[in-house]
Design a protein around this motif. Structure first.
Motif, short mmCIF file in Angstrom:
data_model
loop_
_atom_site.label_atom_id
_atom_site.label_comp_id
_atom_site.label_asym_id
_atom_site.label_seq_id
_atom_site.Cartn_x
_atom_site.Cartn_y
_atom_site.Cartn_z
N ARG A 89 39.94 37.21 38.63
CA ARG A 89 39.25 38.00 39.45
C ARG A 89 37.82 38.86 38.91
N ALA A 90 37.94 37.83 37.54
CA ALA A 90 36.91 38.39 36.62
C ALA A 90 35.54 37.22 37.43
N LEU A 91 35.65 36.29 38.19
CA LEU A 91 34.55 36.00 39.27
C LEU A 91 34.09 37.29 40.32
N ALA A 92 34.51 38.05 40.85
CA ALA A 92 33.68 39.12 41.53
C ALA A 92 32.72 39.44 41.14
N ARG A 93 32.52 39.10 39.24
CA ARG A 93 31.33 40.07 38.71
C ARG A 93 30.32 38.92 38.31
N ILE A 94 30.63 37.14 38.99
CA ILE A 94 29.86 36.39 38.81
C ILE A 94 29.59 35.56 40.15
N PRO A 95 27.48 35.47 39.62
CA PRO A 95 27.55 34.00 41.06
C PRO A 95 28.46 32.62 41.51
N CYS A 96 28.63 33.00 42.52
CA CYS A 96 29.59 31.72 43.21
C CYS A 96 28.66 30.24 43.75
N ILE A 97 29.48 29.38 43.70
CA ILE A 97 28.96 28.27 44.91
C ILE A 97 29.63 28.02 45.92
N THR A 98 29.43 28.30 47.60
CA THR A 98 30.79 28.28 48.11
C THR A 98 30.66 26.74 48.94
N VAL A 99 31.86 26.68 49.56
CA VAL A 99 30.54 25.42 50.27
C VAL A 99 31.40 25.76 51.86
N ASP A 100 30.75 25.55 53.25
CA ASP A 100 31.11 26.36 54.18
C ASP A 100 31.55 25.14 55.08
N THR A 101 33.00 25.38 55.78
CA THR A 101 33.18 24.44 56.27
C THR A 101 33.68 24.77 57.63
N PRO A 102 34.20 23.68 58.70
CA PRO A 102 34.52 24.53 60.18
C PRO A 102 35.82 25.39 60.21
N MET A 103 36.90 25.53 59.08
CA MET A 103 37.69 26.50 59.38
C MET A 103 37.46 26.39 57.49
N PRO A 104 37.12 28.06 57.28
CA PRO A 104 36.49 28.63 55.86
C PRO A 104 37.95 29.36 55.67
N ALA A 105 38.56 29.25 54.03
CA ALA A 105 39.07 30.32 53.52
C ALA A 105 39.05 31.33 53.31
N ALA A 106 39.77 32.40 53.45
CA ALA A 106 39.70 33.69 53.23
C ALA A 106 39.26 33.49 51.20
N GLY A 107 38.35 33.55 50.68
CA GLY A 107 38.45 33.79 49.57
C GLY A 107 38.69 32.17 48.44
N TRP A 108 38.59 32.21 47.11
CA TRP A 108 39.36 31.49 46.59
C TRP A 108 41.09 31.69 46.31
N HIS A 109 41.90 31.11 46.15
CA HIS A 109 43.08 31.28 45.75
C HIS A 109 43.32 30.73 44.84
N PHE A 110 44.41 31.04 43.61
CA PHE A 110 44.61 31.28 42.84
C PHE A 110 46.60 30.73 42.20
N ASN A 111 47.21 30.58 41.05
CA ASN A 111 48.11 30.55 40.78
C ASN A 111 48.88 31.10 39.57
N ALA A 112 48.95 32.39 39.59
CA ALA A 112 49.45 32.79 38.13
C ALA A 112 50.16 32.29 37.67
N PRO A 113 50.23 31.52 35.94
CA PRO A 113 50.68 30.93 35.34
C PRO A 113 51.83 31.06 34.57
#
Length: 209
Positions: A89-113
């Motif tokens: 959730r800290a990524l919301a305050r950091i500049p990010c680089i995303t890849v546009d694809t024909p079927m983009p996902a909604a945000g980035w998904h992670f797995n709680a350890p």
């Protein structure tokens, strides 16, 4: 023999295997189609495909050759300025680089350890590009954090231009398969390529992870 694979994966992993295969079997010719579009093997008359990710149910024959991590990384200087994130959730305050694809996902998904719950993060896309290679290069320039398959950023990591973050939050690695149609008796050239390529791809992917 017609083979298709994703552009960068094909260049890094499949092309060296094809080169060795051609040297071993001089009577066989190969057409290697590198595209990030999922080619339809039947309608496009393709013998074999490399697929990364979970496969839909189909009549195709899939041979697993390995897995690939999805990693989040950024330039060490960028991380020094913005802080090394310890939670996605800290990524919301950091500049990010995303890849546009024909079927983009909604945000980035992670797995709680601890709980393995899915964590969906809406990132601040400072730069959107249309290829993983461009995203990896932009990350080495310090533009932002990116999230790609491990092989796509391996050179930058090895050179010290990229640093992996949030490793404990990585999702399960993506499976990688060699896929071909079930068409009865397999042509000899396909059997030869499968027997030749499978152990070499498994070895290369094992070394990557």
């Amino acid at each position: 023999l017609i083979i298709t694979a994703p552009v960068m994966f094909g260049r890094v992993f499949v092309l060296p295997v094809v080169a060795a295969f051609l040297a071993t079997f001089p009577d066989i010719t190969v057409k290697l189609i590198l595209t990030d579009r999922n080619v339809d093997l039947i309608s496009d008359h393709v013998d074999m495909a490399v697929r990364i990710g979970r496969l839909p149910d189909s009549s195709m024959i899939a041979t697993p050759v390995g897995t690939m991590r999805t990693v989040t990384c950024g330039h060490p200087d960028l991380l020094a300025r913005h802080g090394d994130p310890t939670d996605p959730r800290a990524l919301a305050r950091i500049p990010c680089i995303t890849v546009d694809t024909p079927m983009p996902a909604a945000g980035w998904h992670f797995n709680a350890p601890d709980t393995h719950d899915d964590i969906a993060v809406s990132v601040c896309s400072r730069l959107a590009v249309t290829s993983p290679e461009a995203a990896a290069h932009a990350a080495t320039l310090g533009i932002g954090i990116t999230r790609l398959l491990h092989y796509q950023v391996a050179d930058g990591i090895a050179a010290g231009h990229l640093q992996i973050v949030l490793a404990s939050f990585e999702p399960a690695p993506s499976p990688i398969h060699l896929l071909h149609a079930s068409r009865g008796l397999m042509p000899l050239k396909m059997r030869r390529f499968l027997d030749f390529a499978i152990p070499r791809l498994k070895h290369a992917l094992h070394d990557m992870n």
